[in-house]
Scaffold this active site. Structure first.
Site, PDB file in Angstrom:
ATOM      1  N   LYS A  83     -26.405  -7.749 -76.310  1.00  0.00           N
ATOM      2  CA  LYS A  83     -26.567  -6.615 -75.384  1.00  0.00           C
ATOM      3  C   LYS A  83     -27.627  -6.984 -74.359  1.00  0.00           C
ATOM      4  CE  LYS A  83     -28.686  -3.072 -74.530  1.00  0.00           C
ATOM      5  NZ  LYS A  83     -29.006  -3.036 -73.071  1.00  0.00           N
TER       6      LYS A  83
ATOM      7  N   GLY B 143     -38.151  -7.562 -76.134  1.00  0.00           N
ATOM      8  CA  GLY B 143     -38.337  -6.415 -75.248  1.00  0.00           C
ATOM      9  C   GLY B 143     -39.695  -5.793 -75.510  1.00  0.00           C
ATOM     10  N   SER B 144     -39.809  -4.513 -75.224  1.00  0.00           N
ATOM     11  CA  SER B 144     -41.114  -3.861 -75.326  1.00  0.00           C
ATOM     12  C   SER B 144     -41.446  -3.502 -76.781  1.00  0.00           C
ATOM     13  CB  SER B 144     -41.103  -2.589 -74.472  1.00  0.00           C
ATOM     14  OG  SER B 144     -40.129  -1.713 -74.970  1.00  0.00           O
ATOM     15  N   THR B 145     -42.716  -3.326 -77.030  1.00  0.00           N
ATOM     16  CA  THR B 145     -43.168  -2.988 -78.388  1.00  0.00           C
ATOM     17  C   THR B 145     -42.602  -1.638 -78.865  1.00  0.00           C
ATOM     18  OG1 THR B 145     -45.093  -4.399 -78.192  1.00  0.00           O
ATOM     19  CG2 THR B 145     -45.264  -2.593 -79.779  1.00  0.00           C
TER      20      THR B 145
ATOM     21  N   GLY C 153     -39.086  -2.184 -79.871  1.00  0.00           N
ATOM     22  CA  GLY C 153     -39.066  -3.018 -81.080  1.00  0.00           C
ATOM     23  C   GLY C 153     -39.261  -2.166 -82.330  1.00  0.00           C
TER      24      GLY C 153
ATOM     25  N   GLU D  46     -39.539  -9.963 -80.739  1.00  0.00           N
ATOM     26  CA  GLU D  46     -40.424 -10.629 -79.760  1.00  0.00           C
ATOM     27  C   GLU D  46     -40.781  -9.541 -78.758  1.00  0.00           C
ATOM     28  OE1 GLU D  46     -40.891 -14.082 -79.219  1.00  0.00           O
ATOM     29  OE2 GLU D  46     -39.288 -15.021 -80.353  1.00  0.00           O
TER      30      GLU D  46
ATOM     31  N   CYS E 296     -43.684 -11.866 -70.572  1.00  0.00           N
ATOM     32  CA  CYS E 296     -44.304 -11.285 -71.770  1.00  0.00           C
ATOM     33  C   CYS E 296     -45.647 -11.926 -72.071  1.00  0.00           C
ATOM     34  CB  CYS E 296     -43.369 -11.453 -72.956  1.00  0.00           C
ATOM     35  SG  CYS E 296     -42.830 -13.142 -73.162  1.00  0.00           S
TER      36      CYS E 296
ATOM     37  N   GLU F  90     -49.868  -3.320 -71.210  1.00  0.00           N
ATOM     38  CA  GLU F  90     -49.037  -4.331 -70.557  1.00  0.00           C
ATOM     39  C   GLU F  90     -48.490  -3.731 -69.261  1.00  0.00           C
ATOM     40  OE1 GLU F  90     -45.255  -5.293 -72.421  1.00  0.00           O
ATOM     41  OE2 GLU F  90     -45.613  -7.396 -71.963  1.00  0.00           O
TER      42      GLU F  90
HETATM   43  P1  NAD Z   1     -37.196  -2.751 -73.144  1.00  0.00           P
HETATM   44  O1  NAD Z   1     -37.796  -2.718 -74.493  1.00  0.00           O
HETATM   45  O2  NAD Z   1     -37.175  -1.521 -72.342  1.00  0.00           O
HETATM   46  O3  NAD Z   1     -35.673  -3.232 -73.223  1.00  0.00           O
HETATM   47  C1  NAD Z   1     -35.315  -4.392 -73.920  1.00  0.00           C
HETATM   48  C2  NAD Z   1     -33.901  -4.221 -74.430  1.00  0.00           C
HETATM   49  O4  NAD Z   1     -33.873  -3.130 -75.350  1.00  0.00           O
HETATM   50  C3  NAD Z   1     -32.891  -3.898 -73.315  1.00  0.00           C
HETATM   51  O5  NAD Z   1     -31.677  -4.558 -73.587  1.00  0.00           O
HETATM   52  C4  NAD Z   1     -32.737  -2.398 -73.447  1.00  0.00           C
HETATM   53  O6  NAD Z   1     -31.493  -1.928 -73.011  1.00  0.00           O
HETATM   54  C5  NAD Z   1     -32.892  -2.190 -74.942  1.00  0.00           C
HETATM   55  N1  NAD Z   1     -33.350  -0.836 -75.275  1.00  0.00           N
HETATM   56  C6  NAD Z   1     -34.141  -0.024 -74.509  1.00  0.00           C
HETATM   57  N2  NAD Z   1     -34.312   1.164 -75.137  1.00  0.00           N
HETATM   58  C7  NAD Z   1     -33.623   1.106 -76.302  1.00  0.00           C
HETATM   59  C8  NAD Z   1     -33.423   2.007 -77.371  1.00  0.00           C
HETATM   60  N3  NAD Z   1     -33.943   3.243 -77.362  1.00  0.00           N
HETATM   61  N4  NAD Z   1     -32.672   1.602 -78.420  1.00  0.00           N
HETATM   62  C9  NAD Z   1     -32.125   0.381 -78.427  1.00  0.00           C
HETATM   63  N5  NAD Z   1     -32.264  -0.523 -77.450  1.00  0.00           N
HETATM   64  C10 NAD Z   1     -33.020  -0.176 -76.391  1.00  0.00           C
HETATM   65  O7  NAD Z   1     -37.917  -3.952 -72.395  1.00  0.00           O
HETATM   66  P2  NAD Z   1     -37.689  -4.441 -70.901  1.00  0.00           P
HETATM   67  O8  NAD Z   1     -38.321  -3.429 -70.008  1.00  0.00           O
HETATM   68  O9  NAD Z   1     -36.267  -4.808 -70.685  1.00  0.00           O
HETATM   69  O10 NAD Z   1     -38.525  -5.798 -70.889  1.00  0.00           O
HETATM   70  C11 NAD Z   1     -39.893  -5.837 -70.763  1.00  0.00           C
HETATM   71  C12 NAD Z   1     -40.535  -5.999 -72.108  1.00  0.00           C
HETATM   72  O11 NAD Z   1     -40.013  -7.145 -72.777  1.00  0.00           O
HETATM   73  C13 NAD Z   1     -42.016  -6.243 -71.997  1.00  0.00           C
HETATM   74  O12 NAD Z   1     -42.702  -5.460 -72.935  1.00  0.00           O
HETATM   75  C14 NAD Z   1     -42.154  -7.726 -72.330  1.00  0.00           C
HETATM   76  O13 NAD Z   1     -43.397  -8.102 -72.843  1.00  0.00           O
HETATM   77  C15 NAD Z   1     -41.069  -7.908 -73.323  1.00  0.00           C
HETATM   78  N6  NAD Z   1     -40.707  -9.327 -73.437  1.00  0.00           N
HETATM   79  C16 NAD Z   1     -41.133 -10.015 -74.546  1.00  0.00           C
HETATM   80  C17 NAD Z   1     -40.863 -11.363 -74.676  1.00  0.00           C
HETATM   81  C18 NAD Z   1     -41.337 -12.141 -75.881  1.00  0.00           C
HETATM   82  O14 NAD Z   1     -40.835 -13.236 -76.104  1.00  0.00           O
HETATM   83  N7  NAD Z   1     -42.260 -11.627 -76.669  1.00  0.00           N
HETATM   84  C19 NAD Z   1     -40.138 -12.021 -73.682  1.00  0.00           C
HETATM   85  C20 NAD Z   1     -39.725 -11.293 -72.566  1.00  0.00           C
HETATM   86  C21 NAD Z   1     -40.015  -9.934 -72.467  1.00  0.00           C
END
Ligand code: NAD
Length: 498
Positions: free
Chosen positions: A191, A244-246, A249, A267, A302, A400
Site C-alpha cells: 500500500k 511512516g509516522s510514529t 505505527g 520504521e 526520517c 518531527e
Molecule cells: P504516515 O504515517 O502518515 O503514512 C505512512 C503510511 O501509512 C501511508 O501509506 C499512509 O497511507 C498509511 N496510513 C496513514 N494513516 C493510516 C491509518 N490510520 N491506518 C493505516 N495506515 C495508515 O507517514 P507519512 O506522512 O506518509 O510519512 C512521513 C513519516 O514517515 C515521518 O514520520 C517519517 O519519519 C516516517 N519515515 C520513517 C522512515 C524510517 O525508515 N524510519 C523512513 C521514511 C519515513
C-alpha cells in the site's frame, strides 16, 4: 547518470503514461467501488492523474491473490537461484526505466528529479539486486544436539506480507520492503502512500515483466484510514512491514492485536541529533554535510539531522557558514537540474511546516529562511530555515517537522551534549563530528540511535541494517538482517539409532 536538461525532463513528463489502477493478481484493475482520488503535483498544484481508490474489498481481493499465489508455491517454493534470476531481471528493468521511475516520484511528491534519477531509482535497482544475490548463498543450520538426534533449523517465508509505506522516498521505501520480502519467497500486498502511488504501480508492472508470477506482487493505492487500516486488520496477512509516522505505527500494533496477532515491524519517525565538537578540524565538511543532512529531500527524511548540537566555542562561526549553505540551497522547479531543493509533498504538509516555523519565530532566533515561497507563482515550497539558540525543550526541537527546518542548540560539555541528544522520544539516527577517536566511539556508544554516523551524516548502504530504537520503531531494513522480518525459523528434529 541522466544528463537530461530541464526542457527534456518537461517533454518526458508530457509523454508519460501513468499507471493509475490497482494492481491485483498480475493485472491493472479499477477499484471495486470505481472510486478514484487525484494525484497532485505539489510543484504546480496540477492534477497528474486520478488513481484507483481501494477499500476493504480491494484489499481482500489483493490478499486472496497473494495467499493463493503463496499456497500454490509458484514463487515461495521456487529454488532460490531461480528467484534470484527473476529479481536480477527486475533490477535490470528498473535500470532501463530509470528516468521514468525518477520522474514519477518527482511529479508525485516534489523531490528533485536529479536526486530521484541519481539516488532513488538506481538505489531501488541495487536493493533488488543485492537481496536477489543473497538468497542462494544463505545456508540453514544443523543444531549441535549430539549423536542420535538431527535437528535442522530452516528458514521459511512467512506467507503474505502487507507493506505500508510513506511518500518521502516512494520508490525506495517500497523497494526496501519488496526486495527482501520477495527474495525470501513471500507474496506481497503493497500500500503506497496516497500522496505518491505512481512509481509503485509501475514497479509492479515491471515485476510481472521480469517474471514474478501473478498474485505475488500486488499494489493497492488508497487512503491510510481505509486501505492501510484494512490491510492492518486483515486476518490473512502474516506480517505488516510499515514505514511512516510514529502515531500510525502505533495503530498498526493495535490492528494486529485486534485481528490475528500478525507480526508488525515499524520504521517510524525521527529527530536526529548532529553533534559538532570543537575538536573537529574539518569544519568545512561538517558545515556542508550538516546542511545536506537537513535540507536534502526538502528535509522530508526520517533520519534528517534536524537538531544541530554545536559546541559553544565554535557556534558563531559554524552558524555563519551554515547560513551561507542554506542560502545556496533555495527551492526551485523540481524538474530543473539546476534547482537545489524541490517542493514539499502537499499543501497540508506545507502548512504544518509553516506552523512550526511560526512557533519557532516566537521562541528562538530565526537566522535564515522562515517563509513559504512560490515558483512561477505556484507550488508548495519552503525556504531552508535555521533557528539558532533553540531551547531543547521547545516544540521545534522536540517534534518531527519533516521539512527544511533546523534547530541549532549550543552545548558546553560532552556530557551535556549527550544528555540533550538522548532526551528525545526518537532514536533513529545520530551524527558525531570530532577528530578524537576515543570521543567518537564513547559518544557513539552512548547515543540512543540505530545508526551513528561519525564525521559524516546519514551513513546508509545496502550492506548495513537500518532501523531505530525507542519510538523510531524496531526491525531492520537492508542487509541480511532484513530477512529476519520476512522469515521464520522452523526446527525439524529427527531421532535415529546410533
Ligand atoms: P504516515 O504515517 O502518515 O503514512 C505512512 C503510511 O501509512 C501511508 O501509506 C499512509 O497511507 C498509511 N496510513 C496513514 N494513516 C493510516 C491509518 N490510520 N491506518 C493505516 N495506515 C495508515 O507517514 P507519512 O506522512 O506518509 O510519512 C512521513 C513519516 O514517515 C515521518 O514520520 C517519517 O519519519 C516516517 N519515515 C520513517 C522512515 C524510517 O525508515 N524510519 C523512513 C521514511 C519515513
Amino acid at each position: 547518470m541522466s544528463e537530461l536538461t530541464f526542457d527534456e525532463w518537461k517533454k518526458l513528463s508530457n509523454k508519460i503514461t501513468f499507471r493509475n489502477k490497482a494492481f491485483i493478481n498480475g493485472k491493472f484493475v479499477d477499484s471495486i467501488s470505481k472510486k478514484t482520488f487525484d494525484s497532485i503535483n505539489p510543484a504546480t498544484e496540477e492534477i497528474i492523474t486520478s488513481v484507483a481508490e481501494c477499500n476493504e474489498k480491494d484489499i481482500d481481493a489483493a490478499v486472496k491473490a497473494a495467499r493463493t499465489s503463496y499456497e500454490k508455491g509458484y514463487w515461495s517454493k521456487m529454488p532460490p537461484a531461480e528467484r534470484k534470476a527473476i529479481l536480477l531481471k527486475l533490477a535490470e528493468l528498473i535500470r532501463l526505466n530509470l528516468e521514468e521511475l525518477a520522474l514519477l516520484d518527482s511529479l508525485d511528491m516534489g523531490k528533485l528529479v536529479l536526486d530521484a534519477v541519481t539516488i532513488d531509482a538506481p538505489g531501488s535497482a541495487m536493493f533488488f539486486q543485492w537481496h536477489a544475490e543473497a538468497i542462494d548463498k544463505m545456508y540453514d543450520e544443523i543444531a549441535p544436539t549430539g549423536p542420535g538426534d538431527l535437528a535442522m533449523v530452516t528458514r521459511e517465508p512467512l506467507g503474505v506480507i502487507g507493506a505500508v509505506v510513506p511518500w518521502n522516498f516512494p520508490l525506495d521505501m517500497a523497494t526496501w520492503k519488496a526486495s527482501a520480502a520477495l527474495a525470501a519467497g513471500n507474496s506481497l500486498v503493497l500500500k503506497p502512500a496516497e500522496q505518491s502511488p505512481l512509481s509503485s504501480l509501475r514497479l509492479a508492472e515491471l515485476a510481472i515483466e521480469a517474471g514474478i508470477p501473478e498474485g505475488v506482487f500486488n499494489v493497492v493505492p488508497g487512503f491510510g484510514e481505509v486501505a492501510g487500516k484494512a490491510l492492518g486488520l486483515h486476518p490473512d496477512v502474516d506480517c505488516i512491514a510499515f514505514t511512516g509516522s510514529t502515531p500510525v505505527g502505533k495503530l498498526f500494533q493495535q490492528y494486529a492485536g485486534q485481528s490475528n496477532m500478525k507480526q508488525v515491524w515499524l520504521e517510524t519517525g525521527g529527530k536526529s541529533p548532529n553533534l559538532i565538537f570543537a575538536d573537529c578540524n574539518d569544519l568545512e565538511s561538517a558545515v556542508n554535510m550538516s546542511a545536506f543532512g537537513i535540507f536534502f529531500n526538502q528535509g522530508e527524511v526520517c533520519s534528517a539531522n534536524s537538531r544541530l548540537l554545536v559546541e559553544k566555542s565554535i557556534q558563531k562561526e559554524f552558524v555563519i557558514r551554515l547560513i551561507e549553505k542554506a542560502k545556496e540551497t533555495q527551492p526551485g522547479n523540481p524538474l530543473d537540474p539546476q534547482s537545489k531543493m524541490g517542493a514539499i509533498v502537499n499543501e497540508e504538509q506545507t502548512n504544518r511546516i509553516v506552523s512550526y516555523i511560526e512557533e519557532g519565530k516566537e521562541r528562538a532566533d530565526l537566522v535564515t529562511g522562515g517563509n513559504r515561497v512560490f515558483i512561477d507563482s505556484k507550488g508548495c515550497f519552503i525556504q531552508p530555515t535555521i533557528f539558532n539558540n533553540v531551547n531543547p525543550a521547545d516544540t521545534i526541537a522536540k517534534e518531527e517537522i519533516f521539512g527544511p527546518v533546523l534547530s541549532v542548540i549550543p552545548f558546553e560539555t560532552e556530557e551535556q551534549a549527550l544528555k540533550i541528544a538522548n532526551e528525545s522520544e526518537y532514536g533513529l539516527a545520530a551524527s558525531v563530528w570530532t577528530d578524537d577517536l576515543s570521543r567518537a566511539l564513547r559518544v557513539s556508544d552512548n547515543l540512543h540511535a540505530g545508526t551513528v554516523s561519525i564525521n559524516t551524516v546519514d551513513a546508509l548502504n545496502t550492506v548495513t541494517p537500518f532501523g531505530g530504537v525507542k519510538q523510531s520503531g524496531y526491525g531492520k531494513d537492508l542487509s541480511l538482517h532484513s530477512f529476519n522480518k520476512y522469515t521464520s525459523l522452523k526446527t525439524k528434529w529427527i531421532k535415529y539409532k546410533t
